[in-house]
Design a protein around this motif. Structure first.
Motif, PDB file in Angstrom:
ATOM      1  N   GLU A 124      52.527  28.000  -2.618  1.00 23.51           N
ATOM      2  CA  GLU A 124      52.372  29.453  -2.645  1.00 23.51           C
ATOM      3  C   GLU A 124      53.730  30.154  -2.769  1.00 23.51           C
ATOM      4  OE1 GLU A 124      50.882  27.412  -0.423  1.00 23.51           O
ATOM      5  OE2 GLU A 124      48.873  27.541  -1.268  1.00 23.51           O
ATOM      6  N   GLU A 125      54.741  29.635  -2.068  1.00 21.72           N
ATOM      7  CA  GLU A 125      56.077  30.233  -2.168  1.00 21.72           C
ATOM      8  C   GLU A 125      56.651  30.080  -3.566  1.00 21.72           C
ATOM      9  OE1 GLU A 125      57.778  29.782   2.384  1.00 21.72           O
ATOM     10  OE2 GLU A 125      57.709  27.991   1.112  1.00 21.72           O
ATOM     11  N   SER A 178      54.937  29.793  -6.310  1.00 18.18           N
ATOM     12  CA  SER A 178      54.151  30.703  -7.135  1.00 18.18           C
ATOM     13  C   SER A 178      54.689  32.135  -7.040  1.00 18.18           C
ATOM     14  CB  SER A 178      52.684  30.660  -6.692  1.00 18.18           C
ATOM     15  OG  SER A 178      51.938  31.679  -7.290  1.00 18.18           O
ATOM     16  N   ARG A 179      54.934  32.600  -5.824  1.00 20.17           N
ATOM     17  CA  ARG A 179      55.441  33.966  -5.624  1.00 20.17           C
ATOM     18  C   ARG A 179      56.835  34.145  -6.221  1.00 20.17           C
ATOM     19  NH1 ARG A 179      53.176  33.398  -0.493  1.00 20.17           N
ATOM     20  NH2 ARG A 179      55.214  33.041   0.432  1.00 20.17           N
ATOM     21  N   LEU A 180      57.721  33.167  -5.988  1.00 21.79           N
ATOM     22  CA  LEU A 180      59.088  33.274  -6.496  1.00 21.79           C
ATOM     23  C   LEU A 180      59.125  33.279  -8.022  1.00 21.79           C
ATOM     24  CD1 LEU A 180      61.051  30.950  -4.062  1.00 21.79           C
ATOM     25  CD2 LEU A 180      61.351  33.406  -4.342  1.00 21.79           C
ATOM     26  N   SER A 193      56.703  34.056 -10.064  1.00 21.63           N
ATOM     27  CA  SER A 193      56.053  35.281 -10.541  1.00 21.63           C
ATOM     28  C   SER A 193      57.005  36.461 -10.469  1.00 21.63           C
ATOM     29  CB  SER A 193      54.798  35.578  -9.717  1.00 21.63           C
ATOM     30  OG  SER A 193      53.818  34.595  -9.913  1.00 21.63           O
ATOM     31  N   ALA A 194      57.740  36.569  -9.381  1.00 26.91           N
ATOM     32  CA  ALA A 194      58.686  37.676  -9.207  1.00 26.91           C
ATOM     33  C   ALA A 194      59.850  37.563 -10.181  1.00 26.91           C
ATOM     34  CB  ALA A 194      59.201  37.713  -7.768  1.00 26.91           C
ATOM     35  N   ARG A 208      52.574  36.416 -13.855  1.00 29.25           N
ATOM     36  CA  ARG A 208      51.991  35.775 -12.677  1.00 29.25           C
ATOM     37  C   ARG A 208      51.889  34.273 -12.887  1.00 29.25           C
ATOM     38  NH1 ARG A 208      48.371  33.894  -9.590  1.00 29.25           N
ATOM     39  NH2 ARG A 208      47.302  34.790  -7.844  1.00 29.25           N
TER      40      ARG A 208
END
Length: 80
Positions: free
Chosen positions: A29-30, A32-34, A36-37, A42
């Protein structure tokens, strides 16, 4: 004194600090978030899991080193 409206967040103390992220030990999840940012598109956790299923490196604890994962992605793109 009245209450603050809900649209004005109040953060003080330890909660005001951004979370600490260790790039050498990230969850799916981390990552994925990094990504994406950083990339502006996404990247879903299931996409990261698909990469792991295809051979992306993970530690024995299932955590991801962002540098190793990025190097793996570059090699995969170059191989195509």
């Amino acid at each position: 004194m009245g209450e603050r409206p809900p649209h004005i967040p109040v953060t003080t103390g330890p909660a005001a600090r951004p979370p600490v992220v260790n790039p050498a030990s990230l969850s799916i999840e981390e990552v994925s978030r990094l990504l994406s940012a950083a990339g502006g598109i996404r990247v879903a956790p299931d996409q990261v899991q698909s990469d792991i299923d295809a051979g992306a490196p993970v530690g024995p604890d299932g955590r991801i080193n962002l540098v190793h994962y990025t190097a793996w992605l570059v090699r995969e793109v170059q191989a195509r």
